[in-house]
Design a protein around this motif. Structure first.
Motif, PDB file in Angstrom:
ATOM      1  N   ASN A   1      37.309 -14.771 -72.948  1.00 17.73           N
ATOM      2  CA  ASN A   1      35.893 -14.663 -72.583  1.00 17.73           C
ATOM      3  C   ASN A   1      35.663 -13.548 -71.567  1.00 17.73           C
ATOM      4  O   ASN A   1      34.680 -12.793 -71.656  1.00 17.73           O
ATOM      5  CB  ASN A   1      35.396 -15.992 -72.009  1.00 17.73           C
ATOM      6  N   VAL A   2      36.576 -13.453 -70.587  1.00 19.40           N
ATOM      7  CA  VAL A   2      36.450 -12.421 -69.559  1.00 19.40           C
ATOM      8  C   VAL A   2      36.595 -11.030 -70.159  1.00 19.40           C
ATOM      9  O   VAL A   2      35.832 -10.106 -69.841  1.00 19.40           O
ATOM     10  CB  VAL A   2      37.495 -12.646 -68.442  1.00 19.40           C
ATOM     11  N   LEU A   3      37.578 -10.855 -71.041  1.00 21.10           N
ATOM     12  CA  LEU A   3      37.797  -9.549 -71.657  1.00 21.10           C
ATOM     13  C   LEU A   3      36.605  -9.141 -72.524  1.00 21.10           C
ATOM     14  O   LEU A   3      36.189  -7.973 -72.515  1.00 21.10           O
ATOM     15  CB  LEU A   3      39.070  -9.587 -72.503  1.00 21.10           C
ATOM     16  N   ASP A   4      36.036 -10.089 -73.271  1.00 22.97           N
ATOM     17  CA  ASP A   4      34.850  -9.792 -74.071  1.00 22.97           C
ATOM     18  C   ASP A   4      33.704  -9.328 -73.184  1.00 22.97           C
ATOM     19  O   ASP A   4      32.976  -8.382 -73.515  1.00 22.97           O
ATOM     20  CB  ASP A   4      34.420 -11.028 -74.869  1.00 22.97           C
ATOM     21  N   TYR A   5      33.552  -9.983 -72.056  1.00 19.33           N
ATOM     22  CA  TYR A   5      32.460  -9.654 -71.138  1.00 19.33           C
ATOM     23  C   TYR A   5      32.643  -8.245 -70.566  1.00 19.33           C
ATOM     24  O   TYR A   5      31.698  -7.453 -70.503  1.00 19.33           O
ATOM     25  CB  TYR A   5      32.428 -10.679 -70.002  1.00 19.33           C
ATOM     26  N   ILE A   6      33.888  -7.937 -70.159  1.00 21.41           N
ATOM     27  CA  ILE A   6      34.155  -6.626 -69.565  1.00 21.41           C
ATOM     28  C   ILE A   6      34.012  -5.514 -70.592  1.00 21.41           C
ATOM     29  O   ILE A   6      33.447  -4.447 -70.318  1.00 21.41           O
ATOM     30  CB  ILE A   6      35.566  -6.604 -68.945  1.00 21.41           C
ATOM     31  N   LEU A   7      34.506  -5.743 -71.805  1.00 20.16           N
ATOM     32  CA  LEU A   7      34.507  -4.703 -72.824  1.00 20.16           C
ATOM     33  C   LEU A   7      33.130  -4.460 -73.429  1.00 20.16           C
ATOM     34  O   LEU A   7      32.823  -3.340 -73.849  1.00 20.16           O
ATOM     35  CB  LEU A   7      35.497  -5.064 -73.937  1.00 20.16           C
ATOM     36  N   TYR A   8      32.292  -5.505 -73.477  1.00 19.48           N
ATOM     37  CA  TYR A   8      31.012  -5.370 -74.162  1.00 19.48           C
ATOM     38  C   TYR A   8      29.808  -5.500 -73.222  1.00 19.48           C
ATOM     39  O   TYR A   8      29.005  -4.575 -73.093  1.00 19.48           O
ATOM     40  CB  TYR A   8      30.909  -6.405 -75.295  1.00 19.48           C
ATOM     41  N   GLU A   9      29.669  -6.622 -72.555  1.00 20.20           N
ATOM     42  CA  GLU A   9      28.484  -6.863 -71.732  1.00 20.20           C
ATOM     43  C   GLU A   9      28.420  -5.922 -70.529  1.00 20.20           C
ATOM     44  O   GLU A   9      27.339  -5.520 -70.101  1.00 20.20           O
ATOM     45  CB  GLU A   9      28.457  -8.314 -71.250  1.00 20.20           C
ATOM     46  N   SER A  10      29.592  -5.571 -69.954  1.00 18.56           N
ATOM     47  CA  SER A  10      29.594  -4.735 -68.754  1.00 18.56           C
ATOM     48  C   SER A  10      29.122  -3.313 -69.036  1.00 18.56           C
ATOM     49  O   SER A  10      28.852  -2.546 -68.108  1.00 18.56           O
ATOM     50  CB  SER A  10      31.005  -4.698 -68.136  1.00 18.56           C
ATOM     51  N   GLN A  11      29.039  -2.949 -70.325  1.00 19.10           N
ATOM     52  CA  GLN A  11      28.539  -1.622 -70.673  1.00 19.10           C
ATOM     53  C   GLN A  11      27.020  -1.547 -70.504  1.00 19.10           C
ATOM     54  O   GLN A  11      26.449  -0.453 -70.441  1.00 19.10           O
ATOM     55  CB  GLN A  11      28.922  -1.288 -72.120  1.00 19.10           C
ATOM     56  N   ASN A  12      26.378  -2.706 -70.445  1.00 15.08           N
ATOM     57  CA  ASN A  12      24.930  -2.739 -70.237  1.00 15.08           C
ATOM     58  C   ASN A  12      24.616  -2.575 -68.757  1.00 15.08           C
ATOM     59  O   ASN A  12      25.408  -2.951 -67.895  1.00 15.08           O
ATOM     60  CB  ASN A  12      24.356  -4.060 -70.745  1.00 15.08           C
ATOM     61  N   ARG A  13      23.470  -2.034 -68.466  1.00 20.86           N
ATOM     62  CA  ARG A  13      23.107  -1.864 -67.050  1.00 20.86           C
ATOM     63  C   ARG A  13      22.838  -3.215 -66.405  1.00 20.86           C
ATOM     64  O   ARG A  13      23.169  -3.429 -65.243  1.00 20.86           O
ATOM     65  CB  ARG A  13      21.877  -0.971 -66.918  1.00 20.86           C
ATOM     66  N   TYR A  14      22.227  -4.122 -67.176  1.00 22.32           N
ATOM     67  CA  TYR A  14      21.930  -5.450 -66.643  1.00 22.32           C
ATOM     68  C   TYR A  14      22.350  -6.524 -67.635  1.00 22.32           C
ATOM     69  O   TYR A  14      22.339  -6.311 -68.850  1.00 22.32           O
ATOM     70  CB  TYR A  14      20.429  -5.604 -66.360  1.00 22.32           C
ATOM     71  N   VAL A  15      22.699  -7.689 -67.092  1.00 18.22           N
ATOM     72  CA  VAL A  15      22.955  -8.894 -67.879  1.00 18.22           C
ATOM     73  C   VAL A  15      22.117 -10.011 -67.267  1.00 18.22           C
ATOM     74  O   VAL A  15      21.493  -9.834 -66.223  1.00 18.22           O
ATOM     75  CB  VAL A  15      24.456  -9.284 -67.862  1.00 18.22           C
TER      76      VAL A  15
ATOM     77  N   LYS B   1      17.647 -10.203 -68.519  1.00 18.75           N
ATOM     78  CA  LYS B   1      18.600  -9.144 -68.210  1.00 18.75           C
ATOM     79  C   LYS B   1      18.148  -8.425 -66.940  1.00 18.75           C
ATOM     80  O   LYS B   1      17.400  -7.443 -66.982  1.00 18.75           O
ATOM     81  CB  LYS B   1      18.675  -8.143 -69.371  1.00 18.75           C
ATOM     82  N   ILE B   2      18.622  -8.921 -65.811  1.00 19.94           N
ATOM     83  CA  ILE B   2      18.144  -8.393 -64.538  1.00 19.94           C
ATOM     84  C   ILE B   2      19.237  -8.293 -63.467  1.00 19.94           C
ATOM     85  O   ILE B   2      19.052  -7.715 -62.414  1.00 19.94           O
ATOM     86  CB  ILE B   2      16.978  -9.259 -64.007  1.00 19.94           C
ATOM     87  N   LEU B   3      20.420  -8.829 -63.769  1.00 18.89           N
ATOM     88  CA  LEU B   3      21.521  -8.842 -62.803  1.00 18.89           C
ATOM     89  C   LEU B   3      22.614  -7.866 -63.244  1.00 18.89           C
ATOM     90  O   LEU B   3      22.997  -7.839 -64.415  1.00 18.89           O
ATOM     91  CB  LEU B   3      22.094 -10.247 -62.673  1.00 18.89           C
ATOM     92  N   ALA B   4      23.120  -7.075 -62.314  1.00 20.84           N
ATOM     93  CA  ALA B   4      24.157  -6.098 -62.638  1.00 20.84           C
ATOM     94  C   ALA B   4      25.444  -6.803 -63.056  1.00 20.84           C
ATOM     95  O   ALA B   4      25.871  -7.750 -62.391  1.00 20.84           O
ATOM     96  CB  ALA B   4      24.428  -5.198 -61.433  1.00 20.84           C
ATOM     97  N   PRO B   5      26.091  -6.385 -64.150  1.00 23.04           N
ATOM     98  CA  PRO B   5      27.335  -7.029 -64.589  1.00 23.04           C
ATOM     99  C   PRO B   5      28.480  -6.749 -63.620  1.00 23.04           C
ATOM    100  O   PRO B   5      28.512  -5.718 -62.951  1.00 23.04           O
ATOM    101  CB  PRO B   5      27.599  -6.381 -65.956  1.00 23.04           C
ATOM    102  N   LEU B   6      29.410  -7.690 -63.544  1.00 17.92           N
ATOM    103  CA  LEU B   6      30.614  -7.591 -62.704  1.00 17.92           C
ATOM    104  C   LEU B   6      30.297  -7.522 -61.217  1.00 17.92           C
ATOM    105  O   LEU B   6      31.128  -7.108 -60.415  1.00 17.92           O
ATOM    106  CB  LEU B   6      31.452  -6.365 -63.099  1.00 17.92           C
ATOM    107  N   ILE B   7      29.103  -7.941 -60.829  1.00 14.59           N
ATOM    108  CA  ILE B   7      28.706  -7.861 -59.426  1.00 14.59           C
ATOM    109  C   ILE B   7      29.469  -8.872 -58.569  1.00 14.59           C
ATOM    110  O   ILE B   7      29.546  -8.754 -57.349  1.00 14.59           O
ATOM    111  CB  ILE B   7      27.179  -8.076 -59.284  1.00 14.59           C
ATOM    112  N   SER B   8      30.053  -9.894 -59.212  1.00 15.98           N
ATOM    113  CA  SER B   8      30.742 -10.953 -58.478  1.00 15.98           C
ATOM    114  C   SER B   8      32.256 -10.765 -58.448  1.00 15.98           C
ATOM    115  O   SER B   8      32.960 -11.508 -57.755  1.00 15.98           O
ATOM    116  CB  SER B   8      30.423 -12.317 -59.094  1.00 15.98           C
ATOM    117  N   ILE B   9      32.784  -9.784 -59.183  1.00 15.96           N
ATOM    118  CA  ILE B   9      34.234  -9.671 -59.342  1.00 15.96           C
ATOM    119  C   ILE B   9      34.944  -9.338 -58.038  1.00 15.96           C
ATOM    120  O   ILE B   9      36.023  -9.868 -57.746  1.00 15.96           O
ATOM    121  CB  ILE B   9      34.581  -8.627 -60.433  1.00 15.96           C
TER     122      ILE B   9
END
Length: 248
Positions: free
Chosen positions: A87-101, A143-151
């Protein structure tokens, strides 16, 4: 390739190695079990009481069963962690490419990341994860929160926590209410920890820069060490940020 992806790929390889090792061990254990069962049946058939008692004294069937249960338990934990890692890898590879999630997507990512990091902790280590989420909030699915902001805050807690002290701990609180995303992390640190140096690390600098660019005055980030406990608090007012975007 970013450091986060390198770290997660390393964890994936480690987990795959553990799964392979557990599989081989279980196959060997099953083979030994069948051999022992065969010996028991042969001894019983021959009514050789003395040899049977000798074998029982060398290998207690109850102890053997407990060992098998333990191996199966570790295998389940490994498969559970692999699912979270996927799940984490899918999120990093795909969702993190978006400006917001959406806040929901980022919170799910954070919880999966925590579960993966738990692998390197002792079962006796004190870790507390609390989630306070208002899923009826209108911004929860937007879609308003920056991805990977919590990592950064989560990874640093596991990286620098003092794992040797009897009173060591990690505490993580994730909140979303009234359009405000909050992440609060506490962990016991050692005297040699890099956290004692204010704002140390590339990850910390990168996070600060991202927050300033994306959220300007709509966030608050605090990091400090107090009584050998490191505290990191991030609060982003997404409602205020959205209103500013609409009026800009």
């Amino acid at each position: 390739m970013s450091p986060a992806i390198i770290i997660l790929l390393s964890i994936a390889l480690l987990l795959l190695g553990i799964v392979g090792w557990l599989f081989v061990r279980m196959r060997r254990t099953e083979k030994v079990r069948k051999e022992l069962e065969g010996r028991f049946m042969e001894l019983e058939t021959r009514n050789n009481t003395l040899q049977l008692q000798t074998l029982e004294s060398r290998l207690n069937p109850h102890l053997f069963k407990n060992i098998l249960n333990s191996i199966q338990s570790h295998a389940y934990q490994t498969y559970f962690a692999m699912d979270k890692l996927s799940n984490v890898l899918d999120y990093i590879l795909y969702e993190s490419q978006n400006r917001y999630v959406s806040p929901r997507e980022e919170i799910d990512f954070a919880l999966n990341l925590i579960e993966i990091n738990k692998i390197k902790l002792s079962p006796l280590f004190s870790i507390s994860v609390k989630k306070k989420i208002d899923e009826t909030d209108g911004l929860y699915e937007q879609k308003i929160l920056a991805p990977l902001i919590s990592i950064d805050l989560i990874e640093n807690a596991f990286k620098h926590a003092d794992l040797q002290s009897a009173d060591a701990f990690i505490s993580i609180v994730i909140e979303f209410k009234d359009g405000i995303f909050t992440l609060i992390v506490h962990n016991k640190i050692s005297g040699k920890s890099a956290f004692l140096k204010e704002n140390s690390g590339i990850g910390a600098t990168t996070l600060d820069q991202r927050l300033k660019i994306l959220y300007n005055q709509c966030y608050k980030l605090e990091r400090y060490a107090e009584d050998e406990v490191y505290v990191a608090q991030l609060k982003i007012n997404l409602l205020e940020h959205k209103n500013k975007m609409l009026t800009a």
